[in-house]
Write a protein that holds these residues in place. Sequence first.
Motif, short mmCIF file in Angstrom:
data_model
loop_
_atom_site.label_atom_id
_atom_site.label_comp_id
_atom_site.label_asym_id
_atom_site.label_seq_id
_atom_site.Cartn_x
_atom_site.Cartn_y
_atom_site.Cartn_z
N ALA A 1 0.84 -1.20 0.00
CA ALA A 1 0.00 0.00 0.00
C ALA A 1 0.88 1.25 0.00
O ALA A 1 1.79 1.37 0.82
N PRO A 2 0.62 2.20 -0.90
CA PRO A 2 1.45 3.41 -0.98
C PRO A 2 1.61 4.15 0.34
O PRO A 2 2.71 4.59 0.68
N ALA A 3 0.55 4.29 1.11
CA ALA A 3 0.65 5.03 2.38
C ALA A 3 1.57 4.33 3.37
O ALA A 3 2.35 4.98 4.07
N HIS A 4 1.49 3.01 3.43
CA HIS A 4 2.40 2.26 4.31
C HIS A 4 3.83 2.30 3.77
O HIS A 4 4.79 2.50 4.51
N PHE A 5 3.97 2.09 2.44
CA PHE A 5 5.29 2.12 1.81
C PHE A 5 6.01 3.42 2.13
O PHE A 5 7.19 3.43 2.46
N GLN A 6 5.28 4.53 2.03
CA GLN A 6 5.87 5.83 2.34
C GLN A 6 6.46 5.84 3.74
O GLN A 6 7.55 6.37 3.95
N GLN A 7 5.76 5.27 4.68
CA GLN A 7 6.22 5.26 6.07
C GLN A 7 7.46 4.40 6.27
O GLN A 7 8.47 4.86 6.80
N TRP A 8 7.39 3.13 5.88
CA TRP A 8 8.51 2.23 6.19
C TRP A 8 9.71 2.43 5.29
O TRP A 8 10.83 2.11 5.65
N PHE A 9 9.49 3.01 4.09
CA PHE A 9 10.59 3.27 3.17
C PHE A 9 11.21 4.64 3.41
O PHE A 9 12.19 4.99 2.78
N HIS A 10 10.64 5.40 4.33
CA HIS A 10 11.11 6.75 4.67
C HIS A 10 11.10 7.67 3.45
O HIS A 10 12.03 8.43 3.20
N ALA A 11 10.00 7.58 2.69
CA ALA A 11 9.85 8.41 1.50
C ALA A 11 9.25 9.76 1.88
O ALA A 11 8.49 9.88 2.83
N LYS A 12 9.59 10.74 1.08
CA LYS A 12 9.05 12.09 1.25
C LYS A 12 7.53 12.03 1.05
O LYS A 12 7.06 11.42 0.08
N PRO A 13 6.78 12.65 1.94
CA PRO A 13 5.32 12.66 1.78
C PRO A 13 4.91 13.15 0.39
O PRO A 13 5.44 14.14 -0.11
N GLY A 14 4.00 12.41 -0.21
CA GLY A 14 3.50 12.77 -1.53
C GLY A 14 4.36 12.32 -2.69
O GLY A 14 3.99 12.54 -3.85
N SER A 15 5.49 11.70 -2.43
CA SER A 15 6.41 11.32 -3.52
C SER A 15 6.21 9.89 -4.01
O SER A 15 6.76 9.52 -5.05
#
Length: 143
Positions: free
Chosen positions: A32-46
């Motif tokens: 899931a993109p929202a979870h991926f953003q969190q655990w992958f330490h991605a910039k919000p919205g990227s």
Amino acid sequence: MAQQTVTTTDNDFTITRTFPAPLATVWATWTAPAHFQQWFHAKPGSVELEVRAGAPWKAVLETPAGEMPMSGVYREVVEGQKIVWTIETPDEPVVMTATFSERDGRTLATYHQNLVGPYSCDQAVAGATQILDSFEQHLGTVS
């Protein structure tokens, strides 16, 4: 942190780890993109990803050294079982495979990656372990 097993060759490595959550939760958290953003330490919205064969993905990592754009393609997806994807590099793509199976309400994950570019196997294993640690930490907030 869950116990993990690491095997290496001159060209690749494999990490096996058991996560304390059912397969459905692990799969949803991984894809899931929202979870991926969190655990992958991605910039919000990227984060842009649709986990299906042939689909591109991209994210901008936030690191102490600054932002690092990353992208690749999902090569193979077997729902709930396997994902093969790439990260584009100047040389050749890094190819990663994650397989999942459930045992007694826990998920056995096997992560495999080829070695590309100037990084040693130890550096690549350390980076992958750090990402898996982050995934497990985030998984604890959703399971």
